[in-house]
Design a protein around this motif. Structure first.
Motif, PDB file in Angstrom:
ATOM      1  N   ARG A 280       8.296  11.118  10.726  1.00 31.68           N
ATOM      2  CA  ARG A 280       8.237  11.307   9.340  1.00 31.68           C
ATOM      3  C   ARG A 280       8.779  12.408   9.124  1.00 31.68           C
TER       4      ARG A 280
ATOM      5  N   ARG B  46      12.555   4.005  -1.156  1.00 27.89           N
ATOM      6  CA  ARG B  46      11.009   3.651  -1.289  1.00 27.89           C
ATOM      7  C   ARG B  46      10.748   3.362  -0.029  1.00 27.89           C
ATOM      8  N   MET B  47       9.278   3.607   0.292  1.00 24.22           N
ATOM      9  CA  MET B  47       8.761   2.948   1.542  1.00 24.22           C
ATOM     10  C   MET B  47       7.242   2.607   1.018  1.00 24.22           C
ATOM     11  N   TRP B  48       6.742   1.430   1.475  1.00 26.50           N
ATOM     12  CA  TRP B  48       5.381   1.217   1.366  1.00 26.50           C
ATOM     13  C   TRP B  48       4.894   0.674   2.847  1.00 26.50           C
ATOM     14  N   ARG B  49       3.424   0.900   2.728  1.00 30.43           N
ATOM     15  CA  ARG B  49       2.860   0.280   3.955  1.00 30.43           C
ATOM     16  C   ARG B  49       2.292  -0.940   3.784  1.00 30.43           C
TER      17      ARG B  49
ATOM     18  N   LEU C  85      -9.354  -0.892   6.759  1.00 29.30           N
ATOM     19  CA  LEU C  85      -9.007  -1.686   7.954  1.00 29.30           C
ATOM     20  C   LEU C  85      -8.632  -0.667   9.085  1.00 29.30           C
TER      21      LEU C  85
ATOM     22  N   ASP D 295       6.801   7.747   1.492  1.00 26.43           N
ATOM     23  CA  ASP D 295       7.515   7.403   0.136  1.00 26.43           C
ATOM     24  C   ASP D 295       8.074   8.392  -0.474  1.00 26.43           C
TER      25      ASP D 295
ATOM     26  N   ALA E 203       1.026  -1.136  -0.108  1.00 26.38           N
ATOM     27  CA  ALA E 203      -0.036   0.052  -0.107  1.00 26.38           C
ATOM     28  C   ALA E 203       0.848   1.184  -0.038  1.00 26.38           C
TER      29      ALA E 203
ATOM     30  N   ARG F 252      12.137  -4.464   6.656  1.00 24.89           N
ATOM     31  CA  ARG F 252      11.026  -4.386   7.171  1.00 24.89           C
ATOM     32  C   ARG F 252      10.996  -3.701   8.614  1.00 24.89           C
TER      33      ARG F 252
ATOM     34  N   LEU G 169      12.878   0.410   0.877  1.00 23.30           N
ATOM     35  CA  LEU G 169      14.125   0.165   0.178  1.00 23.30           C
ATOM     36  C   LEU G 169      15.113   1.200   0.484  1.00 23.30           C
TER      37      LEU G 169
ATOM     38  N   ASN H  83       5.917  -1.060   7.667  1.00 27.09           N
ATOM     39  CA  ASN H  83       6.382  -0.587   6.427  1.00 27.09           C
ATOM     40  C   ASN H  83       7.332  -1.429   5.927  1.00 27.09           C
ATOM     41  N   TRP H  84       7.547  -1.573   4.669  1.00 26.21           N
ATOM     42  CA  TRP H  84       8.626  -2.330   3.736  1.00 26.21           C
ATOM     43  C   TRP H  84       9.340  -1.040   3.194  1.00 26.21           C
TER      44      TRP H  84
ATOM     45  N   PRO I 182      -0.411  -3.545   4.152  1.00 23.60           N
ATOM     46  CA  PRO I 182      -1.665  -3.283   4.548  1.00 23.60           C
ATOM     47  C   PRO I 182      -2.438  -3.989   5.573  1.00 23.60           C
ATOM     48  N   GLY I 183      -2.929  -3.377   6.431  1.00 21.23           N
ATOM     49  CA  GLY I 183      -3.436  -3.650   7.667  1.00 21.23           C
ATOM     50  C   GLY I 183      -2.747  -3.761   8.915  1.00 21.23           C
ATOM     51  N   GLN I 184      -1.285  -3.387   8.697  1.00 21.29           N
ATOM     52  CA  GLN I 184      -0.537  -3.268  10.007  1.00 21.29           C
ATOM     53  C   GLN I 184       0.403  -1.628   9.949  1.00 21.29           C
ATOM     54  N   GLN I 185       0.546  -1.606  11.335  1.00 24.30           N
ATOM     55  CA  GLN I 185       1.600  -0.588  11.537  1.00 24.30           C
ATOM     56  C   GLN I 185       2.902  -1.041  11.298  1.00 24.30           C
TER      57      GLN I 185
END
Lengths: 97, 97, 97, 97, 97, 97, 97, 97, 97, 97
Positions: B28, B42-45, C68, A90, A85, B6, B55, B52-53, B47-50
């Motif tokens: 942030r 890069r940074m991605w959420r 969610l 990002d 997501a 992660r 790079l 992130n993944w 989904p459903g969790q606090q």
């Protein structure tokens, strides 16, 4: 939608190395096409392993599955898909919460 | 060198929400600085969790650790780091084998 | 796009039961709204657990995450998301390969 | 009673592809019959894998096992079954607690 | 339908021991009622643990969940449920395949 | 002493099916003898799997091992054994603490 | 019958150290009694951990559970029990197969 | 004998930071003494974690445990120990097979 | 120094049974020698498995590895080694802390 | 940059032992070259296993992968790589935080 995809190649150590070389060459050619179509965005080697992490993009999981099954080595691949997501910090595509 | 990172945020559900909001805002801000320095790519959420993944890029693991510990929420973070090697079919930075 | 979502509620056994009842009531109200919007398609109780499996639908993982996090119990939830692709023998929405 | 069923197909990568195609075709025909009997309710492809998640319905685990073993590929399948209970906010069949 | 149920009691070691004794007594009273109703068939202690394996019987998972949540210690229990099918060599209730 | 025993049959999918049928028939015959001797008390099919849960009784682990190795399919079996202690609310054989 | 028993002590790092010292002293006194009764045969420290491996002997799992619950630290212990069978090449008590 | 030792520090994120700083300082002083005694040979930070990998040397596991429990933070540490044997191609101490 | 050693024999179910019998006989002869040398102290069968737990004693991990590789079945063995430290309440060899 | 590398050799127990001996000999020769180049710093045998832990040094993960794939047994190796950062109390190369 972006996906984080982990691919492990399970070609047997005592398998036919010529056949493997042929399939690997076809795999890389197919990967170049997927990259040119914007489906494969990034790809990294897992050090020490015949495996990679990839950043893939597709409209949904059905389209992603179609792209993954188009890989010539697909029957030998173990694949794990993580849906991604948008994240507000990002640098490239900020969004979400 | 690029790293796949992660991060899971472990702020307790019954913790002080104002303090969390304050730290998240500082997090942030710090992430934006790291992005401007080319450390966060890069940074991605998840989904459903606090969680992130991300790079990340740093000269080595020591520099990466310094960047990660500079995050204001570091004491509450569970972090897993995967080193990444170059892959011949990476569209952006092809290399390796 | 459909997602299979597993939700475990982590309210502590010795937590405030009135507060839990209040949040659970709000949770169910919010779930009804999400169902009316076509985001929650099915929901099942995991027998013996304060947990559920749900079939959710959203344009992508970013929209799913937004849905969610709108749940009042979100800070107490452990959530795992599995992206779903179309299957040729699905009785309702056959497709894919 | 509904069951969430995860099926992974373990046909070997270097197995006979004609035999696999024949069995897969028989599998899908059998699945259509099970769907017409209301035993298979939904089925989704796990992206990147020769695997699926299915929503099955049967009077009990004995009847479910009989349906699963009727699949032509059964000897090659790894199957995990999760029993499902009714949930009060399920849009289709609300119930339970 | 029979279910194999594993129950682990998570009462904190430094919790109120009088309250625990009171709840445990109520738990055993409730278990006796469930046994008299034919819902609890067998129960074994896991040696060295505040945990048990039980053989439960209920029409379906929804009824089983109702029975399990009727236990006074339910908020402190971690419960795993395995659905059981009939086996042709079961000495008591042979069946299935 | 009772034991909870989980048995998974690992006959290869592409193995000789006649030989498997012959061994399976001998297995069931042997299981009937063990049941008549009071060693196998109950047996359930794991739905979707060539596997079973069994309730076995033997003086000790040495005698149990002797019974298990007497099964004709023993070389193909993966077996996990859980020792069981008496539980005060067991309807059949209450005891212990 | 012999059992291999793994015990991990879960006293919290910020718990009352005087109380822990008092319970640990009582634990060792109780262990000496169990050793004198032939129930504890051997005991080893897991290096780096507040944990031990023990060789225990008891008529069955019920008697073993009674011995384990007699330990003053029992509410803080995580215990795993492995049943042991005789082995033909055991130097002390050869047997079995 | 050399041991590979993984240490994770479990100081709670909301614990007293002054006390942690004081203990960490004492920990590092103690580690310097262990290094001067030839017990700690190498130590590396796990990037992103309050954890380290260490190469320790001690006559046996009993002496190693004594060294590890001498660390001021020991009650907060999770420690895993791997025994190491000599390897014929080790550049520093070749041996074994 | 004592070690707790878990050995699983991985002889394939469809392997040559005469060769296995020959190697197993040689294995037991070798184990008797190791026992007579005080290297194997105890050995137990894992019930239901072609596996054992053993108590081994050797000056260090290098000597233990030499003993383990002297077993005729070594190429078919999966072996896990746990180093053991002295425990103050061990009835046979009390020590440590 | 240093890396902790775990290597498990997966040569099949019933594989050609002459070919294995030949490859193992070539492996050790190659390892000696890597050691002379300062890439392999230390190497230890995992007792009881055809496996080793190694301390490797390379400019980055790409160079490390090149070194690992140069091993003659590479197709039979399972390799896990852990990136290492400097630690302030490392006796040899103190640094980091």
């Amino acid at each position: 939608m972006e996906f984080l995809v982990r691919v492990d190649i399970g070609w047997p150590a005592d398998g036919d190395q010529d056949e493997f070389a042929r399939l690997l060459s076809a795999e890389r050619e197919r990967a170049r096409v997927l990259a040119s179509e914007g489906i494969i965005r990034r790809m990294w080697r897992v050090p020490g392993q015949q495996a990679n992490w990839g950043l893939w993009e597709a409209p949904d999981a059905t389209a992603l599955h179609e792209a993954l099954t188009s890989l010539p080595l697909f029957p030998w691949l173990s694949i794990e898909v993580e849906p991604l997501a948008a994240h507000p910090t990002d640098p490239e595509r900020p969004g979400g919460r």
